[in-house]
Motif scaffolding. Sequence first.
Motif, short mmCIF file in Angstrom:
data_model
loop_
_atom_site.label_atom_id
_atom_site.label_comp_id
_atom_site.label_asym_id
_atom_site.label_seq_id
_atom_site.Cartn_x
_atom_site.Cartn_y
_atom_site.Cartn_z
N ALA A 1 -1.54 19.37 -21.99
CA ALA A 1 -0.44 20.20 -21.48
C ALA A 1 -0.95 21.26 -20.52
N ALA A 2 -2.10 21.87 -20.85
CA ALA A 2 -2.67 22.89 -19.98
C ALA A 2 -3.07 22.32 -18.63
N ASN A 3 -3.71 21.15 -18.64
CA ASN A 3 -4.12 20.53 -17.38
C ASN A 3 -2.92 20.05 -16.57
N ALA A 4 -1.89 19.57 -17.26
CA ALA A 4 -0.68 19.15 -16.55
C ALA A 4 0.00 20.34 -15.88
N THR A 5 -0.01 21.49 -16.55
CA THR A 5 0.62 22.69 -16.00
C THR A 5 -0.10 23.19 -14.75
N ILE A 6 -1.42 23.35 -14.86
CA ILE A 6 -2.16 23.84 -13.69
C ILE A 6 -2.19 22.79 -12.59
N GLY A 7 -2.13 21.52 -12.98
CA GLY A 7 -2.06 20.47 -11.97
C GLY A 7 -0.76 20.53 -11.19
N MET A 8 0.32 20.86 -11.87
CA MET A 8 1.61 20.98 -11.19
C MET A 8 1.62 22.18 -10.25
N VAL A 9 1.01 23.29 -10.67
CA VAL A 9 0.88 24.45 -9.78
C VAL A 9 0.10 24.07 -8.54
N ASN A 10 -0.99 23.37 -8.73
CA ASN A 10 -1.81 22.91 -7.60
C ASN A 10 -1.02 22.02 -6.66
N LEU A 11 -0.28 21.07 -7.24
CA LEU A 11 0.51 20.13 -6.45
C LEU A 11 1.57 20.86 -5.61
N LEU A 12 2.36 21.71 -6.25
CA LEU A 12 3.46 22.39 -5.56
C LEU A 12 2.95 23.35 -4.49
N TRP A 13 1.86 24.06 -4.78
CA TRP A 13 1.32 25.02 -3.82
C TRP A 13 0.84 24.31 -2.55
N TRP A 14 0.09 23.23 -2.71
CA TRP A 14 -0.39 22.48 -1.55
C TRP A 14 0.78 21.86 -0.77
N LEU A 15 1.75 21.30 -1.50
CA LEU A 15 2.88 20.67 -0.81
C LEU A 15 3.70 21.69 -0.03
N CYS A 16 3.87 22.89 -0.59
CA CYS A 16 4.59 23.94 0.13
C CYS A 16 3.87 24.30 1.43
N TRP A 17 2.54 24.40 1.35
CA TRP A 17 1.77 24.71 2.55
C TRP A 17 1.91 23.59 3.59
N CYS A 18 1.85 22.35 3.12
CA CYS A 18 2.00 21.21 4.04
C CYS A 18 3.37 21.25 4.73
N TRP A 19 4.41 21.54 3.97
CA TRP A 19 5.76 21.57 4.53
C TRP A 19 5.90 22.68 5.57
N GLN A 20 5.32 23.82 5.29
CA GLN A 20 5.42 24.95 6.22
C GLN A 20 4.66 24.70 7.52
N ASN A 21 3.64 23.87 7.47
CA ASN A 21 2.79 23.66 8.64
C ASN A 21 2.95 22.27 9.26
#
Length: 352
Positions: free
Chosen positions: A258-278
Amino acid sequence: MSLPSRRAFESPAGPRLTNMASAITLPRCTSVRLPAVATVVLLLMSVTTVQASQGDKEPVYRDCVKQCVRTNCTGARLRGFQSAQPQYMALTGWTCRDDCRYQCMWTTVGLYQAEGYRVPQFHGKWPFARFLCFEEPASALASLLNGLACLLMLLRYRGTVPRQSPMYPTINAFSLVSLNAWFWSTVFHTRDTYLTEKMDYFCATAVILYSIYLCCVRTLGLRRPGVSSMVGVLLILAFTSHVSYLTFVNFDYGYNMAANATIGMVNLLWWLCWCWQNRRTLPYWWKCGLVVLLLHGLALLELLDFPPMLWVLDAHAVWHLSTIPVHFLFYSFLIDDSLYLLNTEKMGVKVE
């Protein structure tokens, strides 16, 4: 050997082999006799991981192991085993008791198959055919290839990107964290012990956390170094707490997942937001987006969880094999982005 009927196997908890220990010819404790190859001395690997599964709960398996150890792992028989054991097996911590477990595992698997039941797991794992000292040959090879791909692309990155690039030190550190994780993954799949299991899990968590830090430096830290420094401290504290809890309080597999899934989701969403903005300003943005989607999508292969094909290739090995090409695409993005940052810094352009 006459086998009991299906009814003798049945129990409320599933198929159960009973009253068969006396009918089994116990294997003599032997070692794999294959040509010696170059091996790495793996330290502190004498304690094996124990998790209860259907196979190792079977009375026939337990009685087999008990009698095998009593017969083969004392006195002259033990000395004979140790003298005949290949050096690479001794260096990786294989003991007489471990060999008894391995032989009795296959005896139990044969009985399950003879009665038409699904192959059971033993100590939390599927039965794998041992090759030399490798417990899970396919997963060990896949982890090694991932590490080599990571090393190759790190060398290419260093050869292509000047040290003056703003992201150069952070990316180098991330690569070293990743290489360390793949090293321990290779070691763990070679020999599953208390130490190697913990190192494999903890180093995998470290990679995800450092990927978050890498994203933070790229998105915020270049303009606000203080922010990325604070995030880095928080991530170190989170990692320390995570490791301390699992080491000193309770090694909870559900919590770790559960801990790895949570931080993995944070990692996923943060990178995808940056990709979308750029997406309109950086022509290589799609490489980053595709990498994070692939890594999280390919992880779903773990859900297949089937008995290993040819007793070698299971879902975990397939997952590791599938991630090898991702390294090339990810470092291609890192090279493009680092060169872009270097050029914009020389021109005095504000980095977004």
